[in-house]
Design a protein around this motif. Structure first.
Motif, mmCIF file in Angstrom:
data_model
loop_
_atom_site.group_PDB
_atom_site.id
_atom_site.type_symbol
_atom_site.label_atom_id
_atom_site.label_comp_id
_atom_site.label_asym_id
_atom_site.label_seq_id
_atom_site.Cartn_x
_atom_site.Cartn_y
_atom_site.Cartn_z
ATOM 1 N N PRO A 20 -3.176 -46.837 11.123
ATOM 2 C CA PRO A 20 -2.577 -45.820 10.237
ATOM 3 C C PRO A 20 -2.466 -44.449 10.899
ATOM 4 O O PRO A 20 -1.479 -43.724 10.683
ATOM 5 C CB PRO A 20 -3.527 -45.769 9.039
ATOM 6 N N ILE A 21 -3.461 -44.101 11.715
ATOM 7 C CA ILE A 21 -3.391 -42.825 12.428
ATOM 8 C C ILE A 21 -2.214 -42.834 13.398
ATOM 9 O O ILE A 21 -1.452 -41.865 13.483
ATOM 10 C CB ILE A 21 -4.721 -42.550 13.165
ATOM 11 N N TYR A 22 -2.033 -43.914 14.119
ATOM 12 C CA TYR A 22 -0.929 -44.029 15.066
ATOM 13 C C TYR A 22 0.422 -43.939 14.366
ATOM 14 O O TYR A 22 1.311 -43.196 14.798
ATOM 15 C CB TYR A 22 -1.046 -45.341 15.844
ATOM 16 N N TYR A 23 0.587 -44.674 13.266
ATOM 17 C CA TYR A 23 1.863 -44.665 12.563
ATOM 18 C C TYR A 23 2.152 -43.320 11.914
ATOM 19 O O TYR A 23 3.291 -42.871 11.879
ATOM 20 C CB TYR A 23 1.926 -45.788 11.528
ATOM 21 N N SER A 24 1.140 -42.644 11.417
ATOM 22 C CA SER A 24 1.376 -41.320 10.839
ATOM 23 C C SER A 24 1.765 -40.327 11.926
ATOM 24 O O SER A 24 2.636 -39.474 11.722
ATOM 25 C CB SER A 24 0.150 -40.834 10.073
ATOM 26 N N TYR A 25 1.147 -40.427 13.094
ATOM 27 C CA TYR A 25 1.517 -39.565 14.215
ATOM 28 C C TYR A 25 2.942 -39.847 14.664
ATOM 29 O O TYR A 25 3.720 -38.923 14.926
ATOM 30 C CB TYR A 25 0.553 -39.773 15.379
ATOM 31 N N GLN A 26 3.299 -41.114 14.741
ATOM 32 C CA GLN A 26 4.644 -41.504 15.154
ATOM 33 C C GLN A 26 5.677 -40.972 14.151
ATOM 34 O O GLN A 26 6.737 -40.482 14.545
ATOM 35 C CB GLN A 26 4.720 -43.021 15.256
ATOM 36 N N LYS A 27 5.376 -41.044 12.886
ATOM 37 C CA LYS A 27 6.274 -40.542 11.856
ATOM 38 C C LYS A 27 6.419 -39.026 11.964
ATOM 39 O O LYS A 27 7.517 -38.484 11.807
ATOM 40 C CB LYS A 27 5.727 -40.929 10.485
ATOM 41 N N LYS A 28 5.329 -38.337 12.250
ATOM 42 C CA LYS A 28 5.356 -36.886 12.405
ATOM 43 C C LYS A 28 6.229 -36.480 13.589
ATOM 44 O O LYS A 28 7.028 -35.549 13.498
ATOM 45 C CB LYS A 28 3.930 -36.367 12.595
ATOM 46 N N VAL A 29 6.094 -37.188 14.696
ATOM 47 C CA VAL A 29 6.892 -36.891 15.888
ATOM 48 C C VAL A 29 8.375 -37.120 15.608
ATOM 49 O O VAL A 29 9.226 -36.315 15.993
ATOM 50 C CB VAL A 29 6.407 -37.739 17.089
ATOM 51 N N GLU A 30 8.697 -38.197 14.914
ATOM 52 C CA GLU A 30 10.098 -38.488 14.582
ATOM 53 C C GLU A 30 10.665 -37.401 13.675
ATOM 54 O O GLU A 30 11.809 -36.973 13.854
ATOM 55 C CB GLU A 30 10.194 -39.862 13.903
ATOM 56 N N LYS A 31 9.886 -36.948 12.731
ATOM 57 C CA LYS A 31 10.334 -35.883 11.825
ATOM 58 C C LYS A 31 10.598 -34.599 12.597
ATOM 59 O O LYS A 31 11.587 -33.908 12.345
ATOM 60 C CB LYS A 31 9.279 -35.648 10.745
ATOM 61 N N GLN A 32 9.745 -34.271 13.561
ATOM 62 C CA GLN A 32 9.946 -33.086 14.374
ATOM 63 C C GLN A 32 11.213 -33.195 15.216
ATOM 64 O O GLN A 32 11.943 -32.209 15.375
ATOM 65 C CB GLN A 32 8.738 -32.854 15.287
ATOM 66 N N LYS A 33 11.498 -34.381 15.736
ATOM 67 C CA LYS A 33 12.723 -34.578 16.517
ATOM 68 C C LYS A 33 13.960 -34.356 15.653
ATOM 69 O O LYS A 33 14.925 -33.718 16.078
ATOM 70 C CB LYS A 33 12.758 -35.979 17.114
ATOM 71 N N VAL A 34 13.944 -34.886 14.428
ATOM 72 C CA VAL A 34 15.076 -34.725 13.528
ATOM 73 C C VAL A 34 15.260 -33.256 13.158
ATOM 74 O O VAL A 34 16.380 -32.738 13.176
ATOM 75 C CB VAL A 34 14.882 -35.598 12.257
ATOM 76 N N GLU A 35 14.164 -32.562 12.856
ATOM 77 C CA GLU A 35 14.257 -31.143 12.520
ATOM 78 C C GLU A 35 14.771 -30.325 13.697
ATOM 79 O O GLU A 35 15.574 -29.406 13.512
ATOM 80 C CB GLU A 35 12.899 -30.627 12.062
ATOM 81 N N GLN A 36 14.338 -30.656 14.894
ATOM 82 C CA GLN A 36 14.801 -29.947 16.083
ATOM 83 C C GLN A 36 16.299 -30.175 16.302
ATOM 84 O O GLN A 36 17.026 -29.247 16.647
ATOM 85 C CB GLN A 36 14.009 -30.398 17.321
ATOM 86 N N ALA A 37 16.750 -31.401 16.087
ATOM 87 C CA ALA A 37 18.177 -31.697 16.248
ATOM 88 C C ALA A 37 19.006 -30.945 15.213
ATOM 89 O O ALA A 37 20.071 -30.410 15.532
ATOM 90 C CB ALA A 37 18.414 -33.200 16.124
ATOM 91 N N LEU A 38 18.518 -30.893 13.980
ATOM 92 C CA LEU A 38 19.234 -30.154 12.945
ATOM 93 C C LEU A 38 19.273 -28.661 13.257
ATOM 94 O O LEU A 38 20.298 -28.005 13.082
ATOM 95 C CB LEU A 38 18.581 -30.377 11.579
ATOM 96 N N LYS A 39 18.162 -28.134 13.728
ATOM 97 C CA LYS A 39 18.105 -26.712 14.077
ATOM 98 C C LYS A 39 19.089 -26.406 15.201
ATOM 99 O O LYS A 39 19.821 -25.424 15.142
ATOM 100 C CB LYS A 39 16.686 -26.342 14.491
ATOM 101 N N HIS A 40 19.110 -27.264 16.204
ATOM 102 C CA HIS A 40 20.030 -27.070 17.329
ATOM 103 C C HIS A 40 21.476 -27.147 16.842
ATOM 104 O O HIS A 40 22.323 -26.361 17.257
ATOM 105 C CB HIS A 40 19.773 -28.111 18.412
ATOM 106 N N GLY A 41 21.770 -28.083 15.946
ATOM 107 C CA GLY A 41 23.122 -28.217 15.406
ATOM 108 C C GLY A 41 23.549 -26.990 14.634
ATOM 109 O O GLY A 41 24.687 -26.539 14.732
ATOM 110 N N ARG A 42 22.633 -26.438 13.858
ATOM 111 C CA ARG A 42 22.953 -25.229 13.102
ATOM 112 C C ARG A 42 23.205 -24.061 14.032
ATOM 113 O O ARG A 42 24.107 -23.263 13.808
ATOM 114 C CB ARG A 42 21.801 -24.889 12.148
ATOM 115 N N GLU A 43 22.384 -23.943 15.088
ATOM 116 C CA GLU A 43 22.570 -22.855 16.042
ATOM 117 C C GLU A 43 23.917 -22.962 16.732
ATOM 118 O O GLU A 43 24.603 -21.959 16.923
ATOM 119 C CB GLU A 43 21.444 -22.857 17.078
ATOM 120 N N VAL A 44 24.300 -24.157 17.088
ATOM 121 C CA VAL A 44 25.590 -24.352 17.742
ATOM 122 C C VAL A 44 26.714 -24.010 16.776
ATOM 123 O O VAL A 44 27.673 -23.331 17.136
ATOM 124 C CB VAL A 44 25.728 -25.811 18.258
ATOM 125 N N ALA A 45 26.598 -24.435 15.533
ATOM 126 C CA ALA A 45 27.639 -24.164 14.550
ATOM 127 C C ALA A 45 27.759 -22.662 14.299
ATOM 128 O O ALA A 45 28.863 -22.121 14.219
ATOM 129 C CB ALA A 45 27.339 -24.898 13.247
#
Length: 66
Positions: A20-45
């Motif tokens: 459970p610790i591993y999967y929660s960490y993996q989910k957290k990392v994926e969420k950070q990647k998605v947020e970073q991509a959205l932030k980058h997209g907004r900056e470009v726009a």
């Protein structure tokens, strides 16, 4: 109890703690990647909008100067 039964039970308990610790960490990392991509997209726009707006202003003043 035999040794293999003790080892198996300890392994199962450890996995039930670690997985459970591993999967929660993996989910957290994926969420950070998605947020970073959205932030980058907004900056470009936003940057693109600013560039287009500045080009419009420049064209307007160039036409007035001619």
């Amino acid at each position: 109890m035999e040794n293999w039964q003790i080892i198996l039970s300890v392994t199962i308990v450890l996995l039930s703690i670690v997985m459970p610790i591993y999967y929660s960490y993996q989910k957290k990392v994926e969420k950070q990647k998605v947020e970073q991509a959205l932030k980058h997209g907004r900056e470009v726009a936003e940057g693109e909008k600013i560039r287009v707006y500045l080009n419009q202003i420049n064209e307007t003043f160039r036409k007035k100067r001619k």
